[in-house]
Design a protein around this motif. Structure first.
Motif, PDB file in Angstrom:
ATOM      1  N   LYS A 105     -17.190 -10.618 -27.931  1.00  0.00           N
ATOM      2  CA  LYS A 105     -18.524 -11.067 -28.367  1.00  0.00           C
ATOM      3  C   LYS A 105     -19.401 -11.337 -27.127  1.00  0.00           C
ATOM      4  O   LYS A 105     -20.548 -10.907 -27.062  1.00  0.00           O
ATOM      5  N   THR A 106     -18.830 -12.015 -26.152  1.00  0.00           N
ATOM      6  CA  THR A 106     -19.599 -12.293 -24.925  1.00  0.00           C
ATOM      7  C   THR A 106     -19.956 -10.995 -24.216  1.00  0.00           C
ATOM      8  O   THR A 106     -21.081 -10.821 -23.745  1.00  0.00           O
ATOM      9  N   LEU A 107     -18.986 -10.072 -24.152  1.00  0.00           N
ATOM     10  CA  LEU A 107     -19.263  -8.807 -23.452  1.00  0.00           C
ATOM     11  C   LEU A 107     -20.383  -8.019 -24.111  1.00  0.00           C
ATOM     12  O   LEU A 107     -21.180  -7.380 -23.428  1.00  0.00           O
ATOM     13  N   ARG A 108     -20.448  -8.067 -25.438  1.00  0.00           N
ATOM     14  CA  ARG A 108     -21.550  -7.371 -26.122  1.00  0.00           C
ATOM     15  C   ARG A 108     -22.892  -7.943 -25.661  1.00  0.00           C
ATOM     16  O   ARG A 108     -23.841  -7.226 -25.399  1.00  0.00           O
ATOM     17  N   GLU A 109     -22.946  -9.263 -25.528  1.00  0.00           N
ATOM     18  CA  GLU A 109     -24.187  -9.905 -25.069  1.00  0.00           C
ATOM     19  C   GLU A 109     -24.501  -9.490 -23.630  1.00  0.00           C
ATOM     20  O   GLU A 109     -25.650  -9.233 -23.281  1.00  0.00           O
ATOM     21  N   VAL A 110     -23.462  -9.446 -22.798  1.00  0.00           N
ATOM     22  CA  VAL A 110     -23.661  -9.090 -21.382  1.00  0.00           C
ATOM     23  C   VAL A 110     -24.159  -7.658 -21.274  1.00  0.00           C
ATOM     24  O   VAL A 110     -25.128  -7.367 -20.565  1.00  0.00           O
ATOM     25  N   ARG A 111     -23.489  -6.755 -21.993  1.00  0.00           N
ATOM     26  CA  ARG A 111     -23.895  -5.338 -21.935  1.00  0.00           C
ATOM     27  C   ARG A 111     -25.337  -5.189 -22.402  1.00  0.00           C
ATOM     28  O   ARG A 111     -26.129  -4.453 -21.809  1.00  0.00           O
ATOM     29  N   GLY A 112     -25.688  -5.880 -23.471  1.00  0.00           N
ATOM     30  CA  GLY A 112     -27.057  -5.803 -23.991  1.00  0.00           C
ATOM     31  C   GLY A 112     -28.055  -6.313 -22.966  1.00  0.00           C
ATOM     32  O   GLY A 112     -29.086  -5.673 -22.704  1.00  0.00           O
TER      33      GLY A 112
END
Ligand code: SF4
Length: 337
Positions: free
Chosen positions: A324-331
């Motif tokens: 979930k955190t990585l999705r935010e970071v990538r975005g």
């Protein structure tokens, strides 16, 4: 038999902490960290992980050593009272998400922040073999380990507080560069806790590599033999010589393990030469053996297959949070979804 996934309890503040797999743990690990973890698992949504990639930054273990050390160490966690139904236990090397965040954070972290870390400079000066990219980057890997889970706190000893500070700087810089309107990362606090520094059998800090440790699961007779042969006040050569506990490596152990009455009796007996050193050591031997007994009992009841499952399930639970955190970071970094 499988262990149910721990329930997420968002009402509890999250914390994260890890340990390098060094194999069976000793009393220094227990009093320096593990005892605190056992306490924190009730008040926090605790994530505890095996930092096996970190072990590779300074060692080149052979064969299956690292895997064996991992399972030995987690056995000691459970023996000490860590309960996988109340917290999340996972294995760093099973989480490529940590490597991805480490790499993404490396795009915005000045290398000078890492090169100035005292732990890097001192250790490379002592051992030039350590001058690897991995060892330079390990505080950033540690930042990725932490930031993936957005913990409110990270329990650390004072010697690790600088690393949490770097993590906070990394989080601030990432937010400023990529997410100024809606910060992705919260800055975790270092939870500095009072822990006992347990001296080893020679009076130095207890350490497996120094060969001065009492293992959490040492058999009673092994513990007794180790303490009986500990050096004492070097000025107390004969039984009739008065001693001074302040000069004696045994005394700090009394300060951890003995009650006031025992300490008073030993101190008086030492100063007046009224007791011998073996008399003084006996209550200490018994106190440590009493502490170790339930650890050995719990560890003996652990099924190795169940232990693997416990780590497997905890790793999957951690992965859900990390992804979930990585999705935010990538975005935030503009990477294609
Ligand atoms: Fe150390 Fe106890 Fe011997 Fe004194 S009597 S020197 S404190 S072991």
């Amino acid at each position: 038999m499988s262990t149910p996934l721990p329930t997420v309890k968002p009402s509890r503040p999250r914390l994260l902490s890890g340990m390098r797999p060094t194999g069976a743990l000793h009393l220094g690990h227990y009093h320096g960290a593990l005892k605190n973890w056992v306490r924190l698992q009730d008040s926090h949504d605790a994530f505890f992980f095996v930092a096996d990639w970190h072990a590779l930054t300074t060692q080149r273990p052979s064969g299956e050593t690292l895997a064996r050390h991992t399972y030995d160490m987690v056995t000691d966690w459970l023996a000490a009272g860590i309960d996988p139904e109340r917290c999340t236990l996972f294995l760093q090397s099973r989480m490529p998400e940590h490597a991805e965040l480490f790499m993404l954070l490396s795009m915005c972290t000045p290398s000078s922040w890492l090169a100035r870390m005292p732990s890097y400079k001192d250790q490379v000066a002592a051992d030039p073999e350590l001058a690897t990219y991995g060892f330079l980057g390990y505080p950033l890997l540690q930042a990725a380990d932490i930031l993936l889970y957005k913990p409110a706190g990270v329990p650390v000893g004072e010697d690790q507080a600088a690393h949490v500070e770097v993590t906070r700087e990394v989080a601030r810089r990432f937010n400023r560069l990529y997410a100024p309107e809606a910060p992705v990362f919260a800055e975790p606090q270092a939870l500095l806790t009072e822990t006992a520094r347990v001296p080893g059998l020679d009076g130095q800090k207890m350490s497996k590599s120094l060969g001065n440790a009492i293992a959490m699961r040492d058999e009673p007779e092994v513990t007794a033999a180790k303490i009986r042969t500990m050096p004492t006040d070097p000025q107390r050569v004969r039984l009739g010589d008065p001693g001074d506990p302040a000069r004696c490596p045994v005394w700090p152990l009394h300060q951890i393990y003995s009650d006031d009455a025992t300490r008073a009796a030993c101190e008086t007996g030492c100063r007046s030469a009224g007791i011998g050193c073996l008399d003084c050591k006996q209550p200490l031997i018994e106190a440590i053996q009493r502490e170790q007994a339930p650890w050995r009992e719990r560890a003996a009841a652990i099924d190795p297959q169940q232990l693997r499952w416990t780590l497997e399930l905890g790793t999957e639970r951690a992965r859900a949070v990390a992804r979930k955190t990585l999705r935010e970071v990538r975005g935030a970094m503009g990477l294609a979804a």
